[in-house]
Write an enzyme that holds these catalytic residues in place. Structure first.
Site, PDB file in Angstrom:
ATOM      1  N   GLU A   1       3.144  10.660 -34.774  1.00 47.63           N
ATOM      2  CA  GLU A   1       4.355   9.845 -34.887  1.00 47.63           C
ATOM      3  C   GLU A   1       5.198  10.283 -36.100  1.00 47.63           C
ATOM      4  O   GLU A   1       6.406  10.412 -36.021  1.00 47.63           O
ATOM      5  CB  GLU A   1       3.940   8.377 -35.024  1.00 47.63           C
ATOM      6  CG  GLU A   1       5.094   7.433 -35.066  1.00 47.63           C
ATOM      7  CD  GLU A   1       5.003   6.323 -34.031  1.00 47.63           C
ATOM      8  OE1 GLU A   1       4.014   6.260 -33.280  1.00 47.63           O
ATOM      9  OE2 GLU A   1       5.940   5.539 -33.971  1.00 47.63           O
TER      10      GLU A   1
ATOM     11  N   GLU B   1       3.868  -7.599 -42.306  1.00 43.85           N
ATOM     12  CA  GLU B   1       4.900  -6.671 -41.824  1.00 43.85           C
ATOM     13  C   GLU B   1       5.435  -5.818 -42.970  1.00 43.85           C
ATOM     14  O   GLU B   1       5.748  -6.331 -44.046  1.00 43.85           O
ATOM     15  CB  GLU B   1       6.029  -7.495 -41.205  1.00 43.85           C
ATOM     16  CG  GLU B   1       6.533  -6.958 -39.906  1.00 43.85           C
ATOM     17  CD  GLU B   1       5.505  -6.976 -38.778  1.00 43.85           C
ATOM     18  OE1 GLU B   1       4.856  -5.920 -38.561  1.00 43.85           O
ATOM     19  OE2 GLU B   1       5.363  -7.992 -38.115  1.00 43.85           O
ATOM     20  N   HIS B   2       5.531  -4.522 -42.692  1.00 45.14           N
ATOM     21  CA  HIS B   2       5.979  -3.529 -43.681  1.00 45.14           C
ATOM     22  C   HIS B   2       5.042  -3.498 -44.897  1.00 45.14           C
ATOM     23  O   HIS B   2       5.457  -3.129 -45.995  1.00 45.14           O
ATOM     24  CB  HIS B   2       7.441  -3.761 -44.103  1.00 45.14           C
ATOM     25  CG  HIS B   2       8.409  -3.372 -43.014  1.00 45.14           C
ATOM     26  ND1 HIS B   2       9.064  -2.173 -42.983  1.00 45.14           N
ATOM     27  CD2 HIS B   2       8.781  -4.027 -41.890  1.00 45.14           C
ATOM     28  CE1 HIS B   2       9.833  -2.110 -41.896  1.00 45.14           C
ATOM     29  NE2 HIS B   2       9.671  -3.227 -41.216  1.00 45.14           N
TER      30      HIS B   2
ATOM     31  N   SER C   1       4.560   3.251 -28.316  1.00 38.81           N
ATOM     32  CA  SER C   1       4.253   4.613 -28.790  1.00 38.81           C
ATOM     33  C   SER C   1       2.793   4.727 -29.227  1.00 38.81           C
ATOM     34  O   SER C   1       2.125   5.713 -28.910  1.00 38.81           O
ATOM     35  CB  SER C   1       5.199   5.022 -29.917  1.00 38.81           C
ATOM     36  OG  SER C   1       5.166   4.093 -30.968  1.00 38.81           O
TER      37      SER C   1
ATOM     38  N   ASP D   1      -0.231   0.318 -36.196  1.00 42.49           N
ATOM     39  CA  ASP D   1      -0.178   0.244 -34.738  1.00 42.49           C
ATOM     40  C   ASP D   1      -1.304   1.053 -34.108  1.00 42.49           C
ATOM     41  O   ASP D   1      -1.954   0.615 -33.152  1.00 42.49           O
ATOM     42  CB  ASP D   1       1.175   0.772 -34.232  1.00 42.49           C
ATOM     43  CG  ASP D   1       2.345   0.086 -34.908  1.00 42.49           C
ATOM     44  OD1 ASP D   1       2.132  -0.979 -35.513  1.00 42.49           O
ATOM     45  OD2 ASP D   1       3.462   0.627 -34.837  1.00 42.49           O
TER      46      ASP D   1
ATOM     47  N   GLY E   1       9.128  -3.511 -29.811  1.00 40.05           N
ATOM     48  CA  GLY E   1       8.339  -3.693 -31.026  1.00 40.05           C
ATOM     49  C   GLY E   1       6.887  -4.000 -30.715  1.00 40.05           C
ATOM     50  O   GLY E   1       6.183  -4.590 -31.529  1.00 40.05           O
TER      51      GLY E   1
HETATM   52  C1  GLA Z   1       6.345  -0.422 -37.117  1.00 38.53           C
HETATM   53  C2  GLA Z   1       5.478   0.693 -37.697  1.00 38.53           C
HETATM   54  C3  GLA Z   1       4.249   0.132 -38.400  1.00 38.53           C
HETATM   55  C4  GLA Z   1       4.643  -0.958 -39.398  1.00 38.53           C
HETATM   56  C5  GLA Z   1       5.585  -1.958 -38.769  1.00 38.53           C
HETATM   57  C6  GLA Z   1       6.099  -2.954 -39.742  1.00 38.53           C
HETATM   58  O1  GLA Z   1       5.653  -1.072 -36.102  1.00 38.53           O
HETATM   59  O2  GLA Z   1       5.071   1.553 -36.666  1.00 38.53           O
HETATM   60  O3  GLA Z   1       3.546   1.172 -39.027  1.00 38.53           O
HETATM   61  O4  GLA Z   1       5.184  -0.393 -40.556  1.00 38.53           O
HETATM   62  O5  GLA Z   1       6.690  -1.338 -38.143  1.00 38.53           O
HETATM   63  O6  GLA Z   1       5.084  -3.770 -40.172  1.00 38.53           O
END
Ligand code: GLA
Length: 397
Positions: A175, A35-36, A143, A187, A139
């Site tokens: 996006e 994540e991130h 999108s 994503d 989450g």
């Molecule tokens: C959102 C963003 C992704 C990613 C996550 C965190 O889903 O769209 O690109 O950065 O947060 O992992």
């Protein structure tokens, strides 16, 4: 035909008085771990889920593009030639949801020009009618699902012949620039490349992707999503701020991206930066390592063995990256106490959903425990459901 297919077809018929030429769809995603890390050029391990956005599509005999959705039945229509003037400068002229598909049309036409594809193909007018069962604001990348469905449909109808990575990149560009959310590529890649029973192990620098068998079903496991119903938006606030902290950290240690640091570099980094920046950096660097460990562990010992890595990922997001909220922490802690193999929040954070890897037989107990804990804490009732690793964007009819 699914209900979403039928809704998209019916909406198209109401809009145009005709049958669509075809139906395309793309899934949302769950991120298993990583994540991130995507916008830090690092590693992620998401999978596409069995919730999809469907678009019913037909060509027009002019050069305009019109989009409509079951969420907003007021059609939005622009001339294709005006897209370049709209995005990104005048994106506010377009109602927010329509910036996703129109942004993809804009980005795809630019990608086709860059790839030297005959530009006249992308001048055919088109009608697009969307329906989706991907929960919004949870989450789960509703999108990316709309972007993926749009990109797959336009690529086929316009005969652009662009590959899946280029389609994912167009979705991300939409996006970032048409919507204004500074997100990474995870994503869109998951929504494009997903396969049944598999995760997408992605290097976000090279965009090389390995399709890795997950084997949840064979191991008697289910992946439970616990949507807290706390809504989040990545075009504002915390997400952008975290991204800036990562860029600041990379600049301080003089690397192109945090991907270029390893866990061994952390003591040196700590000496150079303030505590908050260091903790943001430590999350990303250790999370990259956890993704590598998770893929290796999964391959060697099966899905049950990745539980502790999921737990450690959540702790890092809660304590170092500080993107969890009390509802996510409660969902994760309760699922784990009720017997989950591992649990963590998924996605950008500040709300949305947590996931738990759970023995099939325990799904009712874990669900009941999470619902009871939320009721006791006075939180809104969470939406708890299972998801299954599924196919990426495709033409359905
Ligand atoms: C959102 C963003 C992704 C990613 C996550 C965190 O889903 O769209 O690109 O950065 O947060 O992992």
């Amino acid at each position: 035909m699914t209900r979403t297919d039928a809704e998209a077809r019916a909406l198209f018929a109401r809009l145009t008085g005709q049958e669509p030429t075809g139906l395309w769809s793309a899934p949302g995603r769950v991120n298993l771990i990583g994540e991130h890390t995507d916008y830090n050029d690092g590693f992620v391990f998401p999978f596409a889920i069995d919730f999809r956005t469907v678009v019913a599509v037909g060509a027009r005999d002019d050069v305009r593009i019109r989009v409509v959705s079951t969420f907003d039945e007021v059609p939005v229509e622009v001339a294709l030639a005006d897209l370049d003037a709209l995005f990104p400068a005048r994106r506010d002229d377009i109602v927010e949801w329509a910036r996703y598909p129109l942004g993809v049309a804009w980005a795809l036409r630019a990608a086709a020009r860059d790839a030297g594809v005959d530009a006249s193909a992308s001048l055919t007018g088109i009608d697009l009618a969307f329906s989706s069962d991907v929960p919004v604001g949870a989450g789960l990348s509703s999108s990316a699902a709309i972007e993926g469905a749009t990109a797959a449909a336009l690529n086929d109808i316009w005969g652009l012949g662009l590959d899946r990575v280029t389609l994912a990149q167009a979705g991300r560009r939409a996006e970032n620039e048409a919507v204004g959310a500074p997100t990474g590529i995870m994503d869109q890649m998951a929504s494009m490349l997903g396969e049944s029973d598999a995760g997408i192990f992605l290097d976000c620098r090279s965009l090389e992707a390995d399709v890795v068998e997950l084997g949840f079903a064979a191991a008697g496991l289910e992946l439970l999503v616990m949507d807290t119903r706390v809504t989040h938006a990545h075009s504002t606030g915390g997400y952008r701020e975290r991204r800036e902290a990562c860029e600041r950290g990379a600049a301080i240690v003089d690397v192109p991206a945090l991907r270029d640091l390893s866990v061994d570099d952390l003591p040196r980094a700590q000496e150079l930066m303030d505590d908050v920046t260091f903790r943001r950096v430590r999350h990303v660097v250790t999370e990259d390592q956890r993704v590598l460990d998770a893929v290796r562990t999964l391959r060697a010992d099966g899905p049950r063995a990745i539980g502790p890595l999921l737990d450690a990922s959540h702790a890092s997001m809660r304590d170092d990256f500080e993107i969890s909220v009390p509802e996510l922490d409660l969902a994760v802690d309760t699922a784990r106490s009720a017997g989950a193999v591992g649990a963590r929040m998924t996605g950008g954070g500040f709300g949305g959903a947590a996931i738990a890897l759970v023995d099939r037989d325990l799904v009712p107990d874990v669900t009941a425990a999470v619902e009871a804990a939320f009721a006791e804490a006075g939180f809104a009732k969470p939406h708890v459901f299972t998801v299954h690793p599924s196919a990426g964007a495709r033409r359905d009819a």
